[in-house]
Design a protein around this motif. Structure first.
Motif, PDB file in Angstrom:
ATOM      1  N   ARG A  99      -6.794  -5.501 -10.595  1.00 42.75           N
ATOM      2  CA  ARG A  99      -6.714  -4.127 -11.075  1.00 42.75           C
ATOM      3  C   ARG A  99      -7.877  -3.395 -10.408  1.00 42.75           C
ATOM      4  O   ARG A  99      -9.029  -3.824 -10.515  1.00 42.75           O
ATOM      5  CB  ARG A  99      -6.827  -4.065 -12.595  1.00 42.75           C
ATOM      6  N   GLY A 124      -2.425  -5.328  -8.841  1.00 40.40           N
ATOM      7  CA  GLY A 124      -1.568  -5.136 -10.011  1.00 40.40           C
ATOM      8  C   GLY A 124      -1.379  -3.669 -10.331  1.00 40.40           C
ATOM      9  O   GLY A 124      -0.270  -3.213 -10.603  1.00 40.40           O
ATOM     10  N   ASP A 125      -2.482  -2.905 -10.289  1.00 35.47           N
ATOM     11  CA  ASP A 125      -2.413  -1.455 -10.442  1.00 35.47           C
ATOM     12  C   ASP A 125      -3.723  -0.839  -9.974  1.00 35.47           C
ATOM     13  O   ASP A 125      -4.709  -1.536  -9.733  1.00 35.47           O
ATOM     14  CB  ASP A 125      -2.060  -1.028 -11.874  1.00 35.47           C
ATOM     15  N   GLN A 126      -3.712   0.484  -9.828  1.00 33.96           N
ATOM     16  CA  GLN A 126      -4.895   1.224  -9.382  1.00 33.96           C
ATOM     17  C   GLN A 126      -5.034   2.494 -10.214  1.00 33.96           C
ATOM     18  O   GLN A 126      -4.035   3.172 -10.476  1.00 33.96           O
ATOM     19  CB  GLN A 126      -4.779   1.586  -7.888  1.00 33.96           C
ATOM     20  N   HIS A 127      -6.257   2.811 -10.598  1.00 37.32           N
ATOM     21  CA  HIS A 127      -6.565   4.073 -11.270  1.00 37.32           C
ATOM     22  C   HIS A 127      -7.755   4.694 -10.552  1.00 37.32           C
ATOM     23  O   HIS A 127      -8.841   4.102 -10.510  1.00 37.32           O
ATOM     24  CB  HIS A 127      -6.928   3.851 -12.747  1.00 37.32           C
ATOM     25  N   TYR A 158       4.290   2.642  -4.071  1.00 36.00           N
ATOM     26  CA  TYR A 158       3.765   2.832  -5.430  1.00 36.00           C
ATOM     27  C   TYR A 158       4.609   3.797  -6.254  1.00 36.00           C
ATOM     28  O   TYR A 158       5.147   4.771  -5.730  1.00 36.00           O
ATOM     29  CB  TYR A 158       2.344   3.415  -5.395  1.00 36.00           C
ATOM     30  N   ARG A 183      -2.651   7.269 -11.578  1.00 33.35           N
ATOM     31  CA  ARG A 183      -2.265   5.868 -11.806  1.00 33.35           C
ATOM     32  C   ARG A 183      -1.285   5.457 -10.716  1.00 33.35           C
ATOM     33  O   ARG A 183      -0.306   6.163 -10.458  1.00 33.35           O
ATOM     34  CB  ARG A 183      -1.627   5.691 -13.177  1.00 33.35           C
ATOM     35  N   VAL A 185       1.029   2.199  -9.467  1.00 38.79           N
ATOM     36  CA  VAL A 185       1.572   0.877  -9.786  1.00 38.79           C
ATOM     37  C   VAL A 185       2.484   0.436  -8.648  1.00 38.79           C
ATOM     38  O   VAL A 185       3.476   1.106  -8.348  1.00 38.79           O
ATOM     39  CB  VAL A 185       2.356   0.901 -11.113  1.00 38.79           C
TER      40      VAL A 185
END
Length: 252
Positions: A99, A124-127, A158, A183, A185
């Protein structure tokens, strides 16, 4: 001693507790997750993250800030330019997807996004906190002024959402622009294609975005096999992402 923000690093430190809390809630860190923070700075967001995670890896280029961060027992500090960090190798160390979070330096935010795009399978994801204008371009839809190369390349891999507006006064020193948190994903089943070919197509298409594609992309396609139903009587901004992906597939 008080750290003086360095202009060459594009340093604007988040200082609004309400905004920090909102960002952390949007990220929703859970104990034991593998997370990497880019540009932790004065650790305003780092501390609430590590309290929830237990351990956190941070990437910091400023050697003075990196030295401060090393004194924190729950942080693994990578003192490096983020563009030189191998995120795939980092993920392999823990045998799980990362993450990734951060308040990205606005002067190199786009290069960072493309660097991470090359490692998307390890994420897995990015913020990210970014300039609002950049976030608008990332999530833009066809036939809008913000839709362009960044929109197509990132929407290929994404699903993205603008989750929070952040005003300049939330930072010290305040930037001259509005900011936003996005966000990102990774898509579960992205269209399989040659990334370099897609980037080449999109670069040519948007090189003169006011012109019809027959004057830009049409000439580029003359000696290549491509779907006969691809309409070059449009401007680049009128072509949906999926059509660019189909074209890249055909040309691959």
């Amino acid at each position: 001693m008080k750290h003086i923000p360095r202009k060459r690093f594009g340093q604007h430190f988040l200082a609004d507790d309400g905004i920090i809390d909102a960002i952390v809630r949007a990220i929703a860190p859970q104990p034991g997750q593998a997370m990497v923070e880019i540009g932790p700075g004065l650790a305003a967001m780092t501390q609430p993250l590590v309290e929830r995670l237990g351990r956190l890896t941070v990437i910091e280029l400023d050697r003075d800030l990196a030295a401060r961060l090393r004194s924190h027992p729950q942080l693994e500090v990578i003192e490096s330019d983020v563009l030189k960090v191998d995120f795939t190798a980092l993920a392999a160390q823990g045998l799980r997807r990362l993450r990734v979070v951060g308040n990205l330096p606005y002067n190199i935010s786009t290069p960072i996004l493309f660097h991470l795009l090359a490692h998307v399978d390890a994420v897995g994801d990015q913020h990210f906190m970014l300039q609002k204008e950049v976030v608008d371009r990332m999530v833009a839809q066809p036939s809008t002024a913000d839709y362009g190369r960044l929109s197509v390349m990132l929407q290929w891999r994404y699903e993205m959402e603008d989750v929070l507006f952040v005003p300049p006064e939330s930072f010290d020193p305040p930037p001259r622009v509005d900011s936003a948190v996005v966000r990102m994903v990774p898509r579960i089943s992205p269209v399989a294609l040659d990334a370099k070919r897609l980037e080449e197509i999109v670069q040519v298409a948007f090189s003169q975005r006011r012109k019809l594609l027959r004057h830009t992309l049409g000439r580029w396609l003359e000696d290549k096999r491509y779907p006969g139903d691809f309409d070059v009587q449009r401007r680049a901004e009128e072509v949906p992402v999926l059509e660019y992906l189909s074209l890249a597939q055909a040309l691959s």
